[in-house]
Scaffold this active site. Sequence first.
Site, PDB file in Angstrom:
ATOM      1  N   HIS A  20       0.846  -1.203   0.000  1.00 27.10           N
ATOM      2  CA  HIS A  20       0.000   0.000   0.000  1.00 27.10           C
ATOM      3  C   HIS A  20       0.885   1.258   0.000  1.00 27.10           C
ATOM      4  O   HIS A  20       0.682   2.177  -0.797  1.00 27.10           O
ATOM      5  CB  HIS A  20      -0.923  -0.029   1.228  1.00 27.10           C
ATOM      6  CG  HIS A  20      -1.626   1.260   1.496  1.00 27.10           C
ATOM      7  ND1 HIS A  20      -2.956   1.462   1.201  1.00 27.10           N
ATOM      8  CD2 HIS A  20      -1.186   2.431   2.020  1.00 27.10           C
ATOM      9  CE1 HIS A  20      -3.290   2.687   1.524  1.00 27.10           C
ATOM     10  NE2 HIS A  20      -2.237   3.296   2.030  1.00 27.10           N
ATOM     11  N   GLU A  21       1.879   1.267   0.864  1.00 32.12           N
ATOM     12  CA  GLU A  21       2.777   2.431   0.950  1.00 32.12           C
ATOM     13  C   GLU A  21       3.542   2.620  -0.356  1.00 32.12           C
ATOM     14  O   GLU A  21       3.759   3.751  -0.804  1.00 32.12           O
ATOM     15  CB  GLU A  21       3.767   2.275   2.107  1.00 32.12           C
ATOM     16  CG  GLU A  21       3.113   2.184   3.486  1.00 32.12           C
ATOM     17  CD  GLU A  21       2.168   3.329   3.768  1.00 32.12           C
ATOM     18  OE1 GLU A  21       2.461   4.460   3.331  1.00 32.12           O
ATOM     19  OE2 GLU A  21       1.126   3.091   4.394  1.00 32.12           O
TER      20      GLU A  21
END
Length: 423
Positions: free
Chosen positions: A278-279
């Site tokens: 996600h990051e």
Amino acid sequence: MMKKRITWIILGFSIYALFMGLYLFSWADFGVPEAYKGTAADPATFMTERELQLSEEYSRYRNFLSFIAIPFEWIIYLGVLGFGLSKVFKQFSEGISKKKIVVVPLYILLLTAFTWVLTFPLQYWARSLSVKYGINTQSFSGWMKDEMVSFWINVGLTSLVIGVLYALIKRFKKKWWLAAWGLMIPYLAFMMYIQPVVIDPLYNDFTSLSDKELEEQILDMAETADIPANRVFEVNMSEKTNAMNAYVSGIGSNLRIVLWDTTMNKLDDDEVLFIMAHEMGHYVMNHLYGNLIGALGTSLIGLYLAYRLLGGMIRKWGKSWGISSEADLASLPALFLLFSVMSFVASPVELAISRHAEVQADEYAIEMTEDVDAAVGSFQTLTVNSLNEVNPPFLVKYLKYGHPTMMERLIMLNDYKKNTQAE
Ligand SMILES: [Zn+2]
């Protein structure tokens, strides 16, 4: 006249606080819609009765506190101006020395200290709540140390920025807002560059990841995503909090991937990898630069409006505040007030954009890992650990949420799973 103004302000604030209190503690519904009962998005399926009750209670208090903190700050600025304190702070500073390099930091120190003392009860209350509900695990002295570090960083950076800004106001009476904006670009880039190596380590220790196998997996993923990072940093947050986090920060040679040790301690490796994906999604989709461009765009508008409105305020009330012109350093609380009100007004739009970017990052992560179960597991553990509300009420979502609500995120995953199974 003064008495009347004070009465109105106190009355207005009380009505606002009462409304927010009623809204959060009585009117708003934190429950899950009927359609999602029993699904992975229903907290009752992954939280105990007790945890559910605590999370609802904690959310109400926490949100109430953050809602009243905003106008409280405005009242402080109005008070500092209305009671002529700003002028007193400035005169005191000038009494020590006439040199700008002394007057500006000293004035900022007095103003910041005054504001800090008045907002301390709210800060302390917020911390006590967090400790009571088992989120914050930091000792009082440790917490105070962090407070002091941020106090002095704040005084230092504000002195620098405000010193330059008021020099510009003095020199370019009608175009200072444009000149200030021009300087913001290198300033913001510089701050983003030094943040991970200069500022962040003042609060926490950063070490390379202790779990070498996990580091290998994360770096493999970074390579797939074309992220030029060759180390993953671990930060020892477990002595401060039970909350979890991971992020990619910094620019250029200071770009780094950071993982809170709490995240590793509480999640399985595949769940950590989902969070990391996600990051990385944020990085790959250039959200960092998007944010920077967004910040520059809104600051241009904000600075121009501040220029227009500050002039108007000084003409109208300057005399009663003991402030002669915009270039007078004592007008700073009025400028802070304007910036704070404007960012509050703009926040629903900014938050909506941020929520959109978060949805994209979630989608990126799920495409990359193809592991819906790990994603669901990580979101659920995240929720339980920070006692987050799964489905916050309307006002909380639109005024405070930079991420989609946990319910929206879990529903998205549920839909994804259904669609892939159908294919
Ligand atoms: Zn994100």
